[in-house]
Design an enzyme around this catalytic site. Structure first.
Site, short mmCIF file in Angstrom:
data_model
loop_
_atom_site.label_atom_id
_atom_site.label_comp_id
_atom_site.label_asym_id
_atom_site.label_seq_id
_atom_site.Cartn_x
_atom_site.Cartn_y
_atom_site.Cartn_z
N HIS A 119 1.04 -1.28 0.07
CA HIS A 119 0.03 0.09 -0.03
C HIS A 119 0.90 1.25 0.18
O HIS A 119 0.43 2.34 -0.22
CB HIS A 119 -0.99 0.09 1.35
CG HIS A 119 -2.24 -1.18 1.22
ND1 HIS A 119 -2.94 -1.29 0.18
CD2 HIS A 119 -2.27 -2.08 1.92
CE1 HIS A 119 -3.51 -2.38 0.37
NE2 HIS A 119 -3.26 -2.76 1.52
N ASP A 149 -3.08 -10.41 -3.07
CA ASP A 149 -3.74 -10.05 -1.78
C ASP A 149 -5.06 -9.83 -1.98
O ASP A 149 -5.33 -9.18 -3.09
CB ASP A 149 -2.76 -8.55 -1.18
CG ASP A 149 -3.09 -8.56 0.06
OD1 ASP A 149 -2.21 -8.75 1.06
OD2 ASP A 149 -4.07 -7.71 0.37
N HIS A 198 -6.58 -7.34 -0.96
CA HIS A 198 -6.72 -5.82 -0.82
C HIS A 198 -6.17 -5.06 -2.14
O HIS A 198 -5.05 -5.98 -2.73
CB HIS A 198 -6.16 -4.90 0.24
CG HIS A 198 -6.63 -5.30 1.59
ND1 HIS A 198 -6.07 -6.20 2.61
CD2 HIS A 198 -7.60 -4.95 2.04
CE1 HIS A 198 -6.82 -6.37 3.47
NE2 HIS A 198 -8.01 -5.54 3.55
N ASP A 232 -4.81 -12.64 2.51
CA ASP A 232 -5.89 -12.50 3.19
C ASP A 232 -7.22 -12.65 2.38
O ASP A 232 -8.60 -12.56 2.59
CB ASP A 232 -6.04 -11.04 3.71
CG ASP A 232 -5.29 -10.14 2.79
OD1 ASP A 232 -4.89 -10.61 1.52
OD2 ASP A 232 -4.79 -8.99 3.23
ZN LIG Z 1 -4.03 -7.17 2.34
ZN LIG Z 2 -4.23 -7.48 -4.73
#
Ligand SMILES: [Zn+2]
Ligand SMILES: [Zn+2]
Ligand SMILES: [Zn+2]
Lengths: 598, 541
Positions: free
Chosen positions: B202, B241, B243, B330
């Protein structure tokens, strides 16, 4: 008076120590098929003129287990594995292996039930195979042995008279495949080891020796003879441990050094760092097995005073992998006798890895480093004329004089040893790090002293040291340093405590079994602190020392690791995990006064 | 395979030359940090031999590289991608191993109860150590090292400076990847997994603080390091991931040589709220960013459908020299921070199919129910070993079924993105026609962990000869304090003119008192300057 005996691959060495002095020493040839005889003749050689009641302590190291394993003379064992999820258990490639349903996870929770019908069927098959020794090993048994215990119950019922060994009793360290191997080897050697011990006890009582008898372990610690029968595999590689302890006894306190035990066919290397022999971060390797046996980080290479010296073409590079010889090193990464220092196609010298017999100057068939030492006047062993003839024979193939050739041979042999030292050091330096402080640690420094022990050290050790930019030292009695190490080693003990306050229980890796925290005097379990976990570990270690009859050394215990993890679920702390490790490190008995010995 | 046969580690040991020629070991060790000293020293000759072989290989057809098979794998009967040449290259040389750095940072947490805490990889440690994975001849464990400040400056404008954003644990986590990159490029290993924390995907180019548990971007640092040190150009990053890998996307948004593919739970239902299909990359790199927003509750089946029909075909077409997996965990059905239905075996199979050269751990916070199993699965898959026995205690295959409506959503995503990919050159042409000499764009970025609001304006030179230099004007607002910076970035493959213009741009801002700090990130020259406007002090890395 103290007696130390080291049963080695070629010779069995013994010393008698009195008042901090070596009173007498002996070397007898080892008869691999009759180790007891070798041991007793060495014992008799040093104790002949001593009345038995004057002996205070007898310690010996033996290759009996190593030999059993190397020669495949171990007893058959049925292996019952409870692996649970993870690797495909078909990869656990052992004979008579049965995979059972059931599973325990990393927190010690039973995540899959045993299938009792399957266990009984397996027991029936074991009976058909005619096997009477069984090893039961479950993944994470150190966190909860319940399934191992239940399997034992069922197997003992179904196979009366069978002997069942359990994984959690053998090692509580993480690493299931190593635990399988160690448990299996324990089960497979226990009876023969007991028979060997009984013969020793009988022989000692015939000699009226009533002194306590100890056996040396791979981690340089001694164990009362009768206690050693529960874990015979701990005695493997006690030879290199003996010579390392000998070097420790023969040098000043707190010193760092490289120990090179140069024998007839092999050289064993070890590191002493600030007065403590370096322990291998994982257990000993006993090809083809990796074990959990705590051992010194020793490296063996097939170079010694009797190694065959030959002239070879440069391109014919000899490369031999691990597994050479019976009494190999713990690291099992055996250096090969390779050749250096010549152009492609040129002829040059190789040293080892094999031994054709004794040195030529002692009537052997081929040229050896011992002959080169004799030619250069660095040793008095053997016949000079024969040595010159042997070296000249190699030299003629190279077009060099005898002295030049002898220099080349020693340069080659010491070069192999020196590069093995560097490799060993690098490997230690590059051990993985799991914490920030471990990554930030200062660069490790290579010791500046090379201690030579063993028969072949003289003449070679100086060259090894020179190549490493270090100082060479051959202490007095170096040739029986191994037997001295055995005589003077004190007991060692480890204790690894794991506490889970959410589950309100603890376990000691070395003992197995889960104990409720309520049985301790910790008042507020939910709020337990590191200090309390460490105090509990210290208390458990004292109790453990007592059960081994070594209470007098409990004061030497040190804390080697203490960690706490908060268990957080949904943003709040639900418990703590503690891992505390303690040890009584390898060291010398107080009777031995060092200083001025070197 | 057989346990107990010991590591092959020593196979090259004791070879001719080798350590023999060295004199002062300590000095040497001090000079060569980390992995360079590691296994390579054993036989210099063999190592360089392998290395040159490796260089030739970098332009190979990527999908050919297959993991070595565990002999028991035939029993599993799922034979995707197992062409005839499997594993031969790996077995013949020391490079047949999977390199692993395990750095759980057992002594570091963002805060005591934060998901990014000491405990995160504890049960993973228990599982992989109990499995004895580090003893396997197929696996080589490496010791992490610290990334250098310069490695960080190659990617980020750290405010005010690198040490402020990249503390020791961040440097070690990033450095773990670099150790493995060196080992991979030296031919010591065939692929690698950096199982290290803290995560990084991120983190964007400007680092004002911590965003989504990340301060510096481990993958981006790795990419720029591989380019600088080894001259690798085309790299694909697949972010697995749950996210959206918004940081990595932003850093390479204008880079036509980095293909960034992220699949994640739809941004309308999860942090960071981005990663939609229309985020396709800058004008010069259109369709080099591919986002795959998945409906919540997508199981193994759906993710593998997208992988097979979209991700793998695009990768094959792009022909990267190196594939990286930004390996968050995740998507797991037990993850407390997201709502997907992926399993450990699903993750293992994904890594088998993707065959990344390097995987880097990102998120994943089901520390007991998922991580021990997912990590074991990924390691086994990368090492070419059988993972079919890696099963969560409560998992039964087939327990999660793809909703048919979601299946339709996935098929629409697949066809849209395949079309975008197929039209990428056309799209780029069209976009270039739309912009003049500069492409300008405003955006705002929120740092959830540190509660910083950032306002940004970026510009990219629409250079006909190169990807074009870039400027960023950024203001980070934290409570009542605001910090304003100006950064100029020169791509590693920039043309001379762009490099020259960028330098002038940097100099022209040095006395502009609206700013606190001015940065020049000259990747072409590998020089990184930062200037404190108030003190007039310039720092060079
Ligand atoms: Zn994540
Ligand atoms: Zn991703
Ligand atoms: Zn340009």
């Amino acid at each position: 008076m103290l007696i130390g005996i080291d049963v080695g691959g070629t010779t069995t060495d013994a010393v008698l120590i009195h008042d901090g002095k070596v009173k007498s020493s002996a070397k007898v040839p080892t008869e691999p098929q009759n180790l007891l005889k070798s041991l007793l003749s060495a014992l008799d050689a040093v104790s002949r003129d001593v009345s038995p009641e004057k002996l205070k302590r007898v310690v010996f190291s033996t290759t009996v287990i190593t030999n059993l394993i190397a020669e495949g003379k171990t007893d058959p064992v049925a292996l019952l594995l409870i692996p649970g999820p993870g690797m495909n258990p078909a990869g656990y490639d052992f004979p008579n292996r049965f995979v059972l349903k059931g599973a325990v996870d990393y927190r010690g929770r039973e995540i899959r039930d045993l299938d009792e019908k399957e266990i009984l069927e397996t027991a029936a098959r074991i009976r058909e195979e005619g096997i009477s020794r069984v090893a039961v090993v479950s993944k994470f048994c150190q966190r909860n042995p319940v399934q191992e215990l239940r399997v034992r119950e069922l197997v003992e019922e179904a196979l009366p008279g069978s002997k069942v060994e359990l994984g959690h009793r053998v090692s509580g360290k993480l690493n299931f495949p190593r635990r399988i191997a160690t448990t299996m080897l324990s089960a497979a050697t226990k009876e023969q080891y007991l028979a060997f011990l009984n013969e020793i006890l009988k022989a000692l009582s015939e000699r009226n020796i009533k002194a306590p008898v100890y056996i040396l372990k791979a981690d340089g610690g001694t164990l009362p003879l009768e206690k050693s029968s529960s874990l015979p595999v701990e005695t493997i590689f006690s030879g290199p441990a003996a010579s390392t302890m000998g070097a420790l006894a023969l040098t000043s306190e707190g010193e760092s050094s490289i120990v090179a035990d140069i024998g007839g066919t092999t050289t064993d290397l070890a590191l002493i760092l600030s007065g403590k022999p370096l322990i291998a971060s994982k257990g000993a390797k006993l090809p083809p097995y990796l074990t959990h046996v705590r051992a010194f980080a020793v490296r063996s290479l097939p170079v010694g005073g009797d190694s065959a010296v030959r002239v070879v073409e440069n391109e014919s590079r000899l490369r031999i992998d691990a597994g050479v010889g019976g009494e190999t090193g713990i690291e099992a990464e055996i250096e090969t006798g390779t050749e250096t220092g010549a152009e492609e196609g040129q002829k040059k010298i190789s040293v080892g890895p094999d031994r054709a017999g004794p040195a030529y100057c002692l009537g052997g068939p081929e040229t050896t480093p011992t002959d080169a030492l004799r030619v250069l006047g660095l040793s008095e062993i053997g016949d000079l004329a024969l040595a010159e003839e042997a070296v000249a024979r190699v030299g003629s193939g190279l077009g060099k004089t005898g002295k030049e050739t002898a220099e080349l041979i020693l340069d080659m042999a010491s070069g192999l040893v020196a590069s093995a030292v560097r490799d060993m050091f690098l490997e230690w330096e590059q051990e993985p790090a799991y914490r920030i402080w471990e990554v930030l640690q200062e660069k490790k420094a290579m010791p500046k002293k090379v201690i030579g022990v063993g028969g072949g050290a003289r003449g070679l050790i100086e060259r090894v040291a020179e190549k490493l930019g270090a100082e060479a030292l051959i202490p007095e009695h170096a040739e029986v340093g191994n037997a001295m190490g055995a005589a003077l080693a004190r007991p060692t003990l480890t204790l690894n405590l794991h506490v889970d306050t959410e589950r309100k229980e603890y376990s000691v890796a070395e003992e197995g079994g889960i104990v409720r925290l309520h049985t301790t005097d910790i008042k507020n379990i939910n709020n337990m602190r590191s200090g309390e976990a460490e105090a509990l570990a210290a208390k458990l270690l004292r109790a453990r020392a007592e059960s081994f009859g070594i209470s007098e050394y409990a004061g030497e215990a040190e804390l080697t690791g203490s960690e706490v993890f908060n268990m957080v679920r949904n943003w709040s702390t639900v418990g703590r995990l503690f891992d505390v490790s303690m040890q009584i490190p390898a060291g010398l008995i107080p009777e031995w006064k060092r200083g001025g010995k070197a | 395979m057989k346990f107990g046969l010991g590591k092959i580690k020593g196979a090259l040991k004791g070879g001719p030359g080798g350590a023999e020629d060295r004199t002062a070991l300590e000095q040497e060790a001090a000079e060569q940090a980390g992995a360079e000293v590691k296994k390579g020293m054993k036989a210099e000759e063999s190592r360089t031999g392998i290395k040159s072989g490796m260089e030739n290989e970098t332009s190979r057809d990527k999908p050919k590289r297959q993991a070595r098979r565990f002999r028991l794998q035939e029993e599993r009967g799922d034979g995707e991608g197992k062409e005839g040449d499997e594993g031969k290259e790996g077995e013949e040389r020391n490079g047949g191993k999977t390199g692993l750095v395990f750095f759980p940072a057992f002594d570091w947490a963002i805060s005591p109860t934060h998901p990014e805490r000491e405990e995160r990889l504890l049960y993973t440690r228990d599982q992989i150590f109990e499995e004895g994975l580090m003893d396997l001849p197929e696996i080589a464990e490496y010791k992490p090292r610290l990334a250098e400040y310069k490695d960080v400056a190659r990617v980020h404008f750290c405010v005010p400076d690198v040490p402020a954003q990249a503390t020791t644990p961040h440097l070690i986590s990033a450095g773990s990847g670099l150790v493995l990159a060196d080992a991979l490029m030296a031919g010591e290993i065939k692929n690698a997994f950096s199982l290290a924390r803290p995560p990084g995907h991120h983190s964007m180019r400007v680092a004002h603080g911590n965003r989504g548990f990340c301060n510096i971007n481990n993958e981006a640092i790795l990419v720029e390091y591989l380019r600088k040190k080894y001259g690798i150009r085309k790299i694909a990053i697949v972010d697995t991931d749950v996210h959206h890998g918004d940081g990595t996307q932003e850093i390479f948004y204008h880079d036509p040589d980095v293909l960034f593919i992220s699949f994640h739970q739809d941004g309308r239902t999860l942090y960071p709220g981005s990663g939609f299909m229309d985020e396709l990359g800058g004008p010069k790199a259109l369709a080099r960013t591919i986002n795959i927003p998945l409906p919540p509750a997508t199981p193994d089946e759906g993710i593998h459908h997208v992988l097979d029909e979209l991700v793998l075909p695009i990768l094959k077409d792009f022909r990267p020299e190196l594939i990286m997996n930004s390996a968050g965990q995740d998507n797991h059905y037990t993850d407390p921070l997201a709502n997907m239905r992926f399993s450990a075996r699903g993750y293992a199979k994904l890594n088998e199919k993707l065959a990344p050269d390097i995987a880097v751990l990102e998120g994943g916070y089901a520390i007991e129910s998922a991580l021990p199993y997912v990590n074991t699965g990924i390691i086994l898959a990368m090492a070419g070993l059988d993972y079919s026995h890696v099963l969560e205690p409560d998992f039964t295959p087939g327990m999660f079924v793809q909703a048919s409506r979601d299946r339709q959503v996935l098929d629409e995503i697949i066809s849209t993105q395949l079309e975008n990919w197929a039209n990428r050159d056309f799209l780029t042409e069209e976009a270039l026609a739309r912009y003049g000499d500069f492409y300008r764009h405003k955006k705002s970025i929120f740092y959830d962990t540190d509660m910083i609001q950032e306002a940004q304006e970026e510009s990219v030179r629409m250079c006909p000869k190169c990807p074009g230099y870039m400027t960023i004007d950024s203001t980070g607002q934290h409570r009542h304090r605001s910090t304003k910076i100006f950064g100029v970035s020169v791509p590693i493959y920039a043309c001379k003119e762009c490099q020259q213009e960028a330098r002038e741009e940097y100099r022209s801002k040095l006395h502009d008192i609206r700013y606190d700090y001015i940065y020049l990130q000259d990747k072409k020259a590998d020089r990184y300057s930062s200037y404190n406007v108030k003190t007039g002090q310039e720092t060079l890395l």
